[in-house]
Enzyme design. Sequence first.
Site, short mmCIF file in Angstrom:
data_model
loop_
_atom_site.label_atom_id
_atom_site.label_comp_id
_atom_site.label_asym_id
_atom_site.label_seq_id
_atom_site.Cartn_x
_atom_site.Cartn_y
_atom_site.Cartn_z
N HIS A 224 48.85 21.69 48.61
CA HIS A 224 49.69 22.68 47.94
C HIS A 224 51.13 22.55 48.40
O HIS A 224 52.06 22.57 47.60
CB HIS A 224 49.17 24.09 48.23
CG HIS A 224 48.16 24.54 47.24
ND1 HIS A 224 46.86 24.10 47.27
CD2 HIS A 224 48.25 25.36 46.16
CE1 HIS A 224 46.19 24.64 46.26
NE2 HIS A 224 47.02 25.41 45.57
N LYS B 92 38.08 32.05 48.29
CA LYS B 92 37.34 33.19 48.83
C LYS B 92 38.31 34.17 49.47
O LYS B 92 39.40 33.80 49.89
CB LYS B 92 36.30 32.72 49.83
CG LYS B 92 36.89 32.23 51.12
CD LYS B 92 35.87 32.04 52.22
CE LYS B 92 36.61 31.74 53.50
NZ LYS B 92 35.85 31.21 54.59
#
Lengths: 181, 291
Positions: A35, A100
């Site tokens: 990222h 999550k």
Amino acid sequence: MKVKLPLTREVVEELNIGDVLELTGYLYTARDAAHKRMVETIERGGKPPIELDNQTIFYAAPCPAPPDKPIGSIGPTTSVRMDPYVETLLKEGLIAMIGKGDRSYYIPPLMKKYKAVYLLGLGGAAAIMARKVKEAREIAYVDLGAESIKELYVENLKVIVGIDTKGRILQEEGIAKYRKI
Amino acid sequence: MITSNHLGGMEMRKIRTEELIPIIKELCKKACYELENELVDKLKESFEEEESELGKEVLDELIENAEYAKENQVASCQDTGITVVHMEIGQEVVWEGMYLYDAVNEGVRQGYEEGYLRKSVVGDPLIRENTGDNTPAVIRTDIVEGDKVKIVVMPKGAGSENMSRLKMLTPADGSEGVKSFVLETIRLAGGKACPPLIVGVGIGGTMDYAAWLSKRALQRPLGEANKAEHLKKLELELLEEINKTGIGPLGLGGTVTALDVNIEAFPCHIASLPVAVNLQCNSSRHAVVTI
């Protein structure tokens, strides 16, 4: 509910928090280091190594593939670490993320603005999740090892809608329902 | 080769450090592939207790996952952790051969490579380049009585480790202070630490020692209580309150947030009350052997 990848804005707008989906199609894995690198590239005016329009990113780094399998155990990592990078990728067309845990306060409004969804993978169920991955191919940032970007073909990968395009948050509503103290 | 001889009039047991390499290697694989039966049984019990339908669905998947991973000898969770190796070394043991910690790391290296386990360790915490073999392990040794060596291999995932906390309370905060700090930690962790959790609490000692106690608390067999009555009571009270937070399996809302709470305590300074909370995710892994 069975859902095909890549997702479309029409499909995504129909999804509601708590919906259990089974995804079939191609998606990409990317987490912390990938990222950072993608966003730095975009900010410099460059192109990320994957076309993000209507694509789904799975925040995951799998175990190495045993000889007879396309991939090792795979499951979602904690999403909140990717939050600072989300809007840049949404602008590139990203439509869904699988991870999550809950996210920063600014993420639900972004899901609403860009008509995107946050999906929850089953943290801890990585061995059976790997069974749903039929093909895996390392396509970028190979030097990052486990964290490289991989293209996966999944069949009936089970996920739960965590934040929908209305900006509703499953965890917030779910916990409030069962909270006794 | 394990032999005994007399050193300075004392019966000593010689162990060659190289013998540890295959032992550690197998423990790494076993810990990552096979969740303990007690944990799987506890997940099954929790499935019956859980009130949320979504929570039940998650628990059902976790049970299936544990059984599948063991049967097929694959990692139950992709985060095969940084490897914590705890050794309780009998004081009558004499080591021979290569440096003990090098032997442990060689075992970890071989276990993670041969076992297709993920390499999740970066060398320098700021430069952050993957070491490529999951070493170095975090090695802790205690000297105990006797001539045996107990080895615990505990791969520790970052999801739950990152949500662990420590606080230096004041003595006046007492057990109520401990309780509210533990509950605050659980709430802040939410779904990020992959509940249902096992909660390790270290009370007392010094700042660093409390943290170690909280990790050692996670090694205790599931369902076993602290032997001190007041701590056993505190464990039960905490478990009950944690399960009232509503966080539930994976933080989706529900009545099963923790499977067990283990407290370990140690004497401390008259002015101190250190408390550490080490969270353990649903994939609680450790493998133990005594040689």
